[in-house]
Design a protein around this motif. Structure first.
Motif, mmCIF file in Angstrom:
data_model
loop_
_atom_site.group_PDB
_atom_site.id
_atom_site.type_symbol
_atom_site.label_atom_id
_atom_site.label_comp_id
_atom_site.label_asym_id
_atom_site.label_seq_id
_atom_site.Cartn_x
_atom_site.Cartn_y
_atom_site.Cartn_z
ATOM 1 N N ARG A 66 8.107 -31.933 -36.364
ATOM 2 C CA ARG A 66 8.577 -31.144 -35.227
ATOM 3 C C ARG A 66 7.789 -29.842 -35.063
ATOM 4 N NH1 ARG A 66 11.998 -34.363 -37.378
ATOM 5 N NH2 ARG A 66 13.874 -35.164 -36.358
ATOM 6 N N ARG A 67 6.596 -29.789 -35.574
ATOM 7 C CA ARG A 67 5.850 -28.533 -35.618
ATOM 8 C C ARG A 67 5.614 -27.915 -34.240
ATOM 9 N NH1 ARG A 67 0.551 -29.759 -38.661
ATOM 10 N NH2 ARG A 67 1.873 -31.312 -39.686
ATOM 11 N N ASP A 68 5.562 -28.739 -33.205
ATOM 12 C CA ASP A 68 5.296 -28.215 -31.861
ATOM 13 C C ASP A 68 6.556 -28.058 -31.015
ATOM 14 O OD1 ASP A 68 2.504 -28.051 -32.268
ATOM 15 O OD2 ASP A 68 2.311 -30.196 -31.889
ATOM 16 N N GLN A 69 7.728 -28.311 -31.621
ATOM 17 C CA GLN A 69 8.988 -28.131 -30.901
ATOM 18 C C GLN A 69 9.445 -26.679 -30.992
ATOM 19 O OE1 GLN A 69 10.939 -32.403 -32.212
ATOM 20 N NE2 GLN A 69 12.317 -30.734 -31.610
ATOM 21 N N TYR A 70 10.137 -26.224 -29.944
ATOM 22 C CA TYR A 70 10.755 -24.905 -30.001
ATOM 23 C C TYR A 70 11.916 -24.926 -30.997
ATOM 24 C CZ TYR A 70 8.068 -23.584 -25.889
ATOM 25 O OH TYR A 70 7.047 -23.305 -25.025
ATOM 26 N N GLU A 102 4.816 -21.698 -34.911
ATOM 27 C CA GLU A 102 4.733 -20.272 -34.593
ATOM 28 C C GLU A 102 5.726 -19.468 -35.423
ATOM 29 O OE1 GLU A 102 3.258 -20.705 -29.928
ATOM 30 O OE2 GLU A 102 5.411 -20.619 -30.417
ATOM 31 N N THR A 135 7.672 -22.074 -31.354
ATOM 32 C CA THR A 135 7.659 -23.395 -31.983
ATOM 33 C C THR A 135 7.858 -23.259 -33.487
ATOM 34 O OG1 THR A 135 5.287 -23.393 -32.416
ATOM 35 C CG2 THR A 135 6.017 -24.202 -30.240
ATOM 36 N N THR A 143 15.391 -26.175 -30.068
ATOM 37 C CA THR A 143 15.666 -27.607 -29.910
ATOM 38 C C THR A 143 15.983 -28.294 -31.234
ATOM 39 O OG1 THR A 143 13.364 -28.349 -30.176
ATOM 40 C CG2 THR A 143 14.048 -27.634 -27.975
#
Length: 228
Positions: free
Chosen positions: A123-127, A97, A94, A130
């Motif tokens: 968008r902190r939790d997006q991979y 991460e 993410t 994406t």
């Protein structure tokens, strides 16, 4: 004080010589532009600084220490942060991460990166896979900043990005400059690069052919060394 100094650096890819005498320096708190047409040695210079291509001769000093010949991971730990051409974010991690994976203690925390690039906070939790190309570039810059580098190096800072994203990135680089961050940046968009640069170095066929302030890059010189 000079953070980074290159003097007459030569390097090769196998038996093929790529750099024929590159000299440049970056002082504390300034933004330096590394310029030149495609294939003139800009990316090779960056790779040589970071130990990804070996310098056969010449000197590369960072904070007064000779770093030519050192391994890439040791060079990075000295305080050089790289935003490589092609971004190279970790696609299966993410945003948060990606920012955490290389972070070192210092003032550049994940929260400060989100303040600089609000899009990343959203968008902190997006991979990373994406994200748009522009968002990935913001993430690559943010990841380099979380290493808390003395010198931030960007190879092709805005290549291939939409105008609105380029504007956001140049605004961010302006904020970094105002905060005293030292930056070495490669980019082709002169109208956006020159206003933020304190000094410019131009490469032609793997050698430094111009060094000076942006105002010294006259239209004739721009046409000679930077025109298509």
């Amino acid at each position: 004080m000079s953070l980074l100094e290159l003097e007459q650096v030569e390097s090769f890819y196998g038996a093929s010589q790529a750099l024929f005498g590159v000299s440049l320096d970056v002082k504390e708190g300034e933004v330096v532009a590394l310029m030149g047409r495609n294939g003139m040695g800009k990316t090779t210079t960056i790779r040589t600084i970071f130990g990804l291509v070996r310098a056969r001769s010449g000197s590369i000093r960072f904070l007064g220490q000779e770093i030519a010949g050192q391994r890439a991971h040791r060079i990075a730990r000295l305080g050089l942060g790289l935003v490589p051409e092609g971004r190279r974010c970790f696609p299966n991690l993410t945003v948060a991460e990606n920012l955490a994976v290389a972070a070192r203690a210092g003032t550049w925390t994940q929260g400060r990166v989100f303040d600089l690039f609000p899009r990343l906070s959203e968008r902190r939790d997006q991979y990373a896979s994406t994200l748009s190309g522009g968002e990935q570039q913001m993430l690559a810059i943010g990841r380099a900043l979380t290493t808390n580098p003395r010198l931030l190096v960007l190879d092709e800072a805005t290549e291939g990005l939409a105008p609105v994203i380029r504007r956001d990135i140049w605004e961010a680089l302006g904020k970094l400059k105002a905060a005293g961050q030292s930056i070495l940046v490669v980019d082709k968009t002169l109208s956006e690069l020159l206003p933020v640069a304190d000094r410019c170095f131009v490469l032609e066929k793997g050698a430094t052919v111009f060094a000076g302030p942006p105002a010294g890059l006259t239209p004739d010189l721009q046409d000679r060394y930077l025109g298509v």
